[in-house]
Design a protein around this motif. Structure first.
Motif, PDB file in Angstrom:
ATOM      1  N   ALA A  10       0.861  -1.181   0.000  1.00  0.00           N
ATOM      2  CA  ALA A  10       0.000   0.000   0.000  1.00  0.00           C
ATOM      3  C   ALA A  10       0.898   1.231   0.000  1.00  0.00           C
ATOM      4  O   ALA A  10       1.932   1.250   0.675  1.00  0.00           O
ATOM      5  N   VAL A  11       0.511   2.234  -0.751  1.00  0.00           N
ATOM      6  CA  VAL A  11       1.303   3.458  -0.857  1.00  0.00           C
ATOM      7  C   VAL A  11       0.677   4.559  -0.022  1.00  0.00           C
ATOM      8  O   VAL A  11      -0.522   4.845  -0.141  1.00  0.00           O
ATOM      9  N   ALA A  12       1.519   5.158   0.832  1.00  0.00           N
ATOM     10  CA  ALA A  12       1.132   6.337   1.599  1.00  0.00           C
ATOM     11  C   ALA A  12       1.711   7.538   0.855  1.00  0.00           C
ATOM     12  O   ALA A  12       2.885   7.854   0.987  1.00  0.00           O
ATOM     13  N   GLN A  30      -6.013  10.819   0.948  1.00  0.00           N
ATOM     14  CA  GLN A  30      -6.922   9.679   0.853  1.00  0.00           C
ATOM     15  C   GLN A  30      -6.248   8.440   0.277  1.00  0.00           C
ATOM     16  O   GLN A  30      -6.931   7.432   0.002  1.00  0.00           O
ATOM     17  N   SER A  31      -4.923   8.488   0.090  1.00  0.00           N
ATOM     18  CA  SER A  31      -4.229   7.309  -0.438  1.00  0.00           C
ATOM     19  C   SER A  31      -4.342   6.165   0.564  1.00  0.00           C
ATOM     20  O   SER A  31      -4.482   6.365   1.780  1.00  0.00           O
ATOM     21  N   GLU A  32      -4.311   4.961   0.059  1.00  0.00           N
ATOM     22  CA  GLU A  32      -4.517   3.778   0.896  1.00  0.00           C
ATOM     23  C   GLU A  32      -3.563   3.750   2.092  1.00  0.00           C
ATOM     24  O   GLU A  32      -3.969   3.477   3.227  1.00  0.00           O
ATOM     25  N   GLY A  33      -2.295   4.011   1.847  1.00  0.00           N
ATOM     26  CA  GLY A  33      -1.313   3.953   2.923  1.00  0.00           C
ATOM     27  C   GLY A  33      -1.521   5.011   3.991  1.00  0.00           C
ATOM     28  O   GLY A  33      -1.332   4.745   5.186  1.00  0.00           O
ATOM     29  N   ALA A  93      -2.259   4.124   7.838  1.00  0.00           N
ATOM     30  CA  ALA A  93      -1.434   4.700   8.908  1.00  0.00           C
ATOM     31  C   ALA A  93      -2.315   5.354   9.969  1.00  0.00           C
ATOM     32  O   ALA A  93      -2.107   5.157  11.175  1.00  0.00           O
ATOM     33  N   ALA A  94      -3.310   6.093   9.534  1.00  0.00           N
ATOM     34  CA  ALA A  94      -4.225   6.746  10.480  1.00  0.00           C
ATOM     35  C   ALA A  94      -5.020   5.707  11.265  1.00  0.00           C
ATOM     36  O   ALA A  94      -5.179   5.821  12.488  1.00  0.00           O
ATOM     37  N   GLU A  95      -5.507   4.694  10.574  1.00  0.00           N
ATOM     38  CA  GLU A  95      -6.302   3.650  11.222  1.00  0.00           C
ATOM     39  C   GLU A  95      -5.522   2.936  12.326  1.00  0.00           C
ATOM     40  O   GLU A  95      -6.067   2.598  13.374  1.00  0.00           O
ATOM     41  N   HIS A  96      -4.221   2.727  12.078  1.00  0.00           N
ATOM     42  CA  HIS A  96      -3.398   1.973  13.026  1.00  0.00           C
ATOM     43  C   HIS A  96      -2.523   2.865  13.907  1.00  0.00           C
ATOM     44  O   HIS A  96      -1.718   2.347  14.690  1.00  0.00           O
TER      45      HIS A  96
END
Length: 84
Positions: A39-41, A47-50, A54-57
């Motif tokens: 996944a790329v941040a 709104q990128s997946e990464g 990162a925010a979720e975890h």
């Protein structure tokens, strides 16, 4: 088990140096095939997946690994060695 690597793209569009080093180390150790998803941040896209992962975890460094076991338990690793 599912292993996700989250790597970063910097605000100037350049890849994260540390992320590339980790990918090279995984490849050199013949472990790259154990990564199920990358996944790329992207710092340019909040709104990128990464970025969302990162925010979720609650992670603020890259690269990091999300390891999900077969029972649905998730562990986050911000260093390479304990993952593999």
């Amino acid at each position: 088990m599912k292993n996700t690597l989250v790597k970063k793209i910097l605000a100037d569009g350049q890849p994260c140096k540390k992320c590339n080093e980790v990918l090279e180390r995984l490849a050199a150790a013949s472990l790259i095939d154990r990564i199920d998803h990358v996944a790329v941040a992207d710092e340019r896209d909040p709104q990128s997946e990464g970025i969302l992962l990162a925010a979720e975890h609650g992670v603020n460094v890259a690269p990091f690994f999300i390891v999900e076991d077969d029972e649905g338990n998730t562990k986050i690793y911000t260093i390479l060695l304990p993952v593999f």
